[in-house]
Design a protein around this motif. Structure first.
Motif, short mmCIF file in Angstrom:
data_model
loop_
_atom_site.label_atom_id
_atom_site.label_comp_id
_atom_site.label_asym_id
_atom_site.label_seq_id
_atom_site.Cartn_x
_atom_site.Cartn_y
_atom_site.Cartn_z
N UNK A 2 -117.31 49.28 61.26
CA UNK A 2 -117.90 48.00 60.84
C UNK A 2 -117.89 47.87 59.32
N UNK A 3 -116.69 47.91 58.76
CA UNK A 3 -116.56 47.75 57.32
C UNK A 3 -116.51 46.26 56.98
N UNK A 4 -116.32 45.95 55.73
CA UNK A 4 -116.35 44.56 55.26
C UNK A 4 -115.27 43.71 55.94
N UNK A 5 -114.05 44.25 56.06
CA UNK A 5 -112.95 43.50 56.66
C UNK A 5 -113.26 43.13 58.11
N UNK A 6 -113.83 44.07 58.83
CA UNK A 6 -114.14 43.83 60.25
C UNK A 6 -115.25 42.79 60.39
N UNK A 7 -116.29 42.91 59.58
CA UNK A 7 -117.39 41.95 59.63
C UNK A 7 -116.92 40.54 59.26
N UNK A 8 -116.03 40.47 58.28
CA UNK A 8 -115.47 39.18 57.88
C UNK A 8 -114.73 38.52 59.04
N UNK A 76 -106.59 45.02 52.56
CA UNK A 76 -106.70 43.71 53.21
C UNK A 76 -107.75 42.83 52.55
N UNK A 77 -108.51 43.37 51.59
CA UNK A 77 -109.52 42.57 50.90
C UNK A 77 -109.02 42.04 49.56
N UNK A 155 -115.90 31.81 55.90
CA UNK A 155 -116.50 32.98 55.24
C UNK A 155 -115.53 33.64 54.26
N UNK A 156 -115.97 33.78 53.03
CA UNK A 156 -115.12 34.35 51.97
C UNK A 156 -115.39 35.84 51.80
N UNK A 157 -114.35 36.53 51.33
CA UNK A 157 -114.49 37.96 51.06
C UNK A 157 -115.29 38.17 49.78
#
Length: 624
Positions: A2-8, A76-77, A155-157
């Motif tokens: 559940x890192x940032x990319x996955x949550x995004x 990917x971010x 939703x933005x990174x």
């Protein structure tokens, strides 16, 4: 994981779920009158059920977006990568949002969610885009506002760099998510993938349109058969006249409605060739032959299709299989339909269907619901303690134990009831229970022995049913779903491929005064039942005629893959794809000595009615 990319990614897909929910609310508001018969709880349940179809559509449309969002390698971010992802997301989803917005009004014209018919009218839309935008300006405005909001709330990174998991963990995560995406597209772990007919499991049936979403139905319609309209006759009145059909014939019955039970038995692969009563005693069905001697076996009966999946629409709703694709899986499966179950259920009947195969097999359970069948008994409903010992190892429960189970369950139904029983043991690989092997004639084909077993199972069913309180007050209709392999040259022709038994039997009434030589077909069954019960209705289709009607000689219609064929007692008419008519004698199929224009006109009328009424969703246009 559940890192940032996955949550995004989850937040972005969640945004789509919100948009689909909003579109369903708008669809409901604009088409409220279609669902006025449902209470608040039923409407809410259709919204909840709709989530399954929303997830499936979103998973199909966003497969690439999900893959690139969770790419196992690289950053990917990165802002540039995120910008590409954003526009992939927007450009992929906005066209389907536009489709759903258009369907808010288009639904009023076709009575179902948009399918692939939109592809066939693209040219017309392009030519009339100016006047369409002028008339439906509020849809265009709503679409623009929704698209603007969709882009703004995307939703933005985060601007700050965030750590990403190791490559091996990201790869493993992608595999897990890929499996979940496939599961979402299938709609779950059920036997058959999700399709539009699965939405019509609620009452009232119209809620199925609310449960569905337009992106899903459009995607499912791609590659499906699209019927081209025919215009042999100019007006509805001219068409009805050519059909020789009076929709009001059964609307005002002169005799009292008699609430007798109705049991329709569909015998798997029982070709007419295998039935002794239709072949001077030569066959593999001694019990069916004995029933024929007490009831009415039509000597010239035809299936309206060649597959099991094509038989139910004909038998339960009077819809013959007149296109390359079965009605159950066609783009028209969500059309307005009044099945025999619907007509009888509305008249106070309890309705049920029994089929010992896995639930979901050939979409029978879903179509049964569409045809008004309240309760479906499949493999899942069969007693769990008996399931293993009675399972045939391939399809479902052997016919003998399953028909005994059906007999017991019928006794538990409230009278009057209408039930459909569909056997399966005479299906390839033609398995015979161990204790019965060697008991029935082997015959010349592998199927012959299993026909003997299925006939024996039918005998045992009638033996137990005859002891039940409902038996003497029941009309039995027995037929086969389709034909099978042939060894008799008499059946190895265009007509023989469709010839099946069709028997009417009543334990306490004689039906032998009727004409057993008239042409009969599956599509006649709903009209026959309605006529027998004196049920007032104007919801019958013009393909079928009551077999109790002594004024006509009957007819049958089918599609052989290349042409439409109409069988009359004195002529066989064939309509080619290029609209050319040819005529043959019946039953020899020799070239007819002269044209039969009346049969040709009737065939053209039935084809025009079938095609145009399905495309326009006007099967019952006289009720409008």
């Amino acid at each position: 994981m559940f890192d940032t990319a996955f949550k995004l990614m989850l937040r972005r897909l969640g945004l789509l779920l919100v948009v689909y929910l909003l579109l369903r609310v708008v669809f409901f508001a604009f088409n409220y009158h279609e669902f006025a018969g449902a209470n608040a709880g039923q409407v809410l349940l259709s919204f909840v059920h709709g989530l399954r179809f929303d997830v499936a559509a979103i998973a199909i449309i966003n497969g690439l977006f999900i893959f690139f969002s969770l790419l196992p390698v690289g950053n990917t971010l990165h802002p540039t990568y995120q910008k590409v992802l954003k526009w992939l997301f927007i450009l992929t989803n906005v066209p389907f949002i536009a489709l759903a917005v258009v369907d808010v009004e288009f639904f009023k014209f076709i009575g179902r969610r948009t399918s692939n018919e939109l592809l066939s009218i693209t040219g017309d839309i392009t030519e009339q885009i100016g006047q369409l935008l002028g008339y439906y300006w509020y849809l265009a405005l709503g679409f623009l506002l929704l698209t603007y909001a969709f882009i703004k709330v995307y939703p933005k990174a985060p601007t700050a760099a965030a750590p990403q998991p190791a490559v091996w963990l990201r790869s493993l995560r992608l595999l897990v998510i890929a499996g979940l995406v496939v599961l979402g597209i299938r709609g779950g772990l059920q036997l058959k993938p999700l399709r539009p007919s699965h939405a019509f499991v609620q009452e009232p049936a119209a809620l199925g349109h609310l449960t569905l979403n337009s992106p899903f139905t459009f995607i499912k319609g791609i590659g499906k058969t699209t019927l081209e309209k025919k215009n042999y006759f100019g007006t509805d009145e001219e068409l009805l006249a050519a059909l020789q059909f009076n929709p009001q014939k059964h609307k005002q019955q002169t005799e009292e409605f008699q609430k007798e039970n109705v049991v329709i038995v569909i015998l798997e692969s029982f070709a007419a060739e295998y039935v002794g009563a239709l072949n001077n005693g030569k066959g593999y069905t001694p019990f069916l032959d004995s029933l024929a001697s007490e009831g009415l076996m039509f000597q010239n009966a035809f299936a309206n299709g060649r597959k099991s999946i094509e038989s139910l629409p004909s038998i339960l709703a009077g819809v013959p299989s007149l296109m390359p694709e079965p009605f159950i899986t066609s783009p028209y499966q969500a059309n307005r339909l009044y099945g025999l179950g619907t007509l009888l259920r509305d008249a106070g009947y309890q309705t049920a269907m029994f089929h010992g195969a896995a639930n979901g097999s050939m979409g029978f359970n879903d179509f049964a619901k569409r045809a008004g069948i309240e309760t479906y008994y499949g493999l899942d409903e069969y007693p769990s303690d008996l399931r293993q010992q009675d399972y045939d190892g391939q399809w479902g429960i052997f016919d003998e134990p399953y028909l005994q189970y059906a007999s017991r369950e019928l006794t538990n139904l409230d009278q009057p009831f209408m039930a459909t029983l569909f056997t399966l043991s005479s299906h390839q690989p033609y398995t015979i229970p161990e204790q019965h092997r060697g008991r029935f004639p082997k015959g010349e084909l592998e199927i012959h022995e299993s026909i003997g077993y299925a006939d024996y199972a039918l005998r045992q069913f009638f033996k137990s049913a005859s002891k039940q309180p409902w038996y003497q007050n029941t009309l039995f209709v027995l037929t086969a779903d389709h034909t099978q392999k042939s060894v008799d040259p008499a059946y190895q022709n265009e007509l023989g491929h469709f010839r099946v038994p069709l028997l009417l039997f009543h334990p306490s009434k004689k039906l032998d005064s009727l004409n057993a030589n008239k042409i009969a077909q599956h599509a006649d069954i709903p009209a026959t039942v309605v006529d027998y019960l004196n049920l007032p209705t104007d919801k019958l289709l013009p393909f079928g005629n009551s077999l109790l009607d002594t004024s006509g000689t009957g007819q049958a219609i089918f599609f052989n893959g290349n042409a439409y064929v109409l069988v009359k007692q004195n002529v066989v008419a064939e309509l080619k794809q290029d609209d050319q008519l040819q005529f043959y004698s019946f039953p020899e199929l020799a070239p007819a000595p002269s044209p039969a224009p009346q049969a040709g006109q009737l065939l053209k009328a039935q084809i025009q009615y079938f095609r145009n009424s399905l495309v326009d969703n006007r099967l019952y246009f006289w009720t409008e």
